[in-house]
Design a protein around this motif. Structure first.
Motif, PDB file in Angstrom:
ATOM      1  N   UNK A  66      43.726  42.028  32.203  1.00 33.80           N
ATOM      2  CA  UNK A  66      44.718  43.202  32.281  1.00 33.80           C
ATOM      3  C   UNK A  66      45.550  43.148  33.863  1.00 33.80           C
ATOM      4  N   UNK A  67      47.019  43.734  34.297  1.00 40.93           N
ATOM      5  CA  UNK A  67      47.457  43.543  35.263  1.00 40.93           C
ATOM      6  C   UNK A  67      46.551  44.495  35.729  1.00 40.93           C
ATOM      7  N   UNK A  68      46.173  45.716  35.230  1.00 43.84           N
ATOM      8  CA  UNK A  68      46.534  46.772  35.813  1.00 43.84           C
ATOM      9  C   UNK A  68      44.383  46.718  36.234  1.00 43.84           C
ATOM     10  N   UNK A  69      43.626  45.438  35.955  1.00 46.18           N
ATOM     11  CA  UNK A  69      41.990  46.192  35.837  1.00 46.18           C
ATOM     12  C   UNK A  69      42.366  45.143  37.824  1.00 46.18           C
ATOM     13  N   UNK A  70      42.294  46.376  38.892  1.00 45.98           N
ATOM     14  CA  UNK A  70      42.236  46.149  39.943  1.00 45.98           C
ATOM     15  C   UNK A  70      40.816  45.887  40.525  1.00 45.98           C
ATOM     16  N   UNK A  71      39.802  45.976  40.188  1.00 45.71           N
ATOM     17  CA  UNK A  71      38.214  46.364  39.993  1.00 45.71           C
ATOM     18  C   UNK A  71      37.751  44.476  39.635  1.00 45.71           C
ATOM     19  N   UNK A  72      39.009  43.979  39.024  1.00 41.93           N
ATOM     20  CA  UNK A  72      38.490  42.274  38.913  1.00 41.93           C
ATOM     21  C   UNK A  72      38.050  41.527  39.045  1.00 41.93           C
ATOM     22  N   UNK A  73      37.126  40.167  39.092  1.00 43.91           N
ATOM     23  CA  UNK A  73      36.189  39.254  40.097  1.00 43.91           C
ATOM     24  C   UNK A  73      38.207  38.830  40.831  1.00 43.91           C
ATOM     25  N   UNK A  74      38.709  38.653  40.308  1.00 43.20           N
ATOM     26  CA  UNK A  74      39.699  37.704  41.117  1.00 43.20           C
ATOM     27  C   UNK A  74      40.284  38.447  41.826  1.00 43.20           C
ATOM     28  N   UNK A  75      39.658  39.969  42.041  1.00 42.05           N
ATOM     29  CA  UNK A  75      40.639  40.863  43.133  1.00 42.05           C
ATOM     30  C   UNK A  75      39.878  41.158  44.549  1.00 42.05           C
TER      31      UNK A  75
END
Length: 194
Positions: A66-75
């Motif tokens: 999700x675009x709001x998932x700023x804790x995602x691995x790709x961040x």
């Protein structure tokens, strides 16, 4: 591709979602793991330009965020990738990347790609261009990003829009060292009499 068989794909709200879809398809064909983030405007474009549902599009990637998932691995820079392609890339997304305005996961992942000195390819879809657009393109280029407007190669004598999209998506993957089998190349493939 330098040992890492993982690619981040971003889809923003410009017209031309066919490019992002084809990048995902060709990356899968090449055996590359894909991580996808689609902005809300990208989802609107998906609905306008394709018969795909949001779930269909997400299923084209190995992992979708999700675009709001700023804790995602790709961040995170510690999550190793070969790089990132944003296809299509809106001017809003280009500008956010150019000036490190990381207000969603797509722009954060692009910023991480640049800071880690990985390849970032932005398939900017806009014309004509204003001075502000050109300045943002220059800023991204000076940071090591690659601005690649999806300009068709007519020397291939394309027979369909799909031929044009295939070649352009394949060239974008080339820029990350991802080999696309059967991609027509000047001087390597017979072009005459196609």
């Amino acid at each position: 591709m330098s040992g890492v068989r993982r690619l981040v794909v971003g889809i923003s709200g410009a017209t031309g979602i066919a490019y992002g879809v084809r990048v995902l398809e060709l990356a899968r064909k090449a055996g590359v793991e894909t991580h996808l983030v689609v902005t809300p405007a990208g989802q609107q474009t998906r609905a306008y330009e394709t018969g795909l549902s949001a779930g269909d599009l997400a299923a084209m990637a190995d992992v979708s965020y999700r675009p709001a998932d700023i804790g995602a691995a790709i961040a995170s820079g510690s999550f190793r990738t070969a790089g990132m392609i944003v296809a299509p890339c809106s001017i809003r997304t280009l500008s956010a990347v150019a000036y490190a305005n990381n207000d969603n996961l797509l722009t954060r992942a692009a910023d991480v790609t640049l800071k880690e000195r990985r390849r970032l390819v932005l398939m900017v879809r806009e014309t004509p261009l204003t001075r502000a657009h050109l300045r943002a393109m220059t800023a991204v280029t000076e940071m090591g990003g690659i601005v690649m407007p999806p300009v068709p190669a007519f020397y291939l004598n394309p027979e369909s829009v799909a031929d044009i999209v295939d070649h352009t998506a394949g060239r974008a993957l080339d820029l990350l060292g991802i080999d696309v089998p059967d991609l027509p190349r000047w001087g390597e493939s017979p072009i005459e009499g196609k």
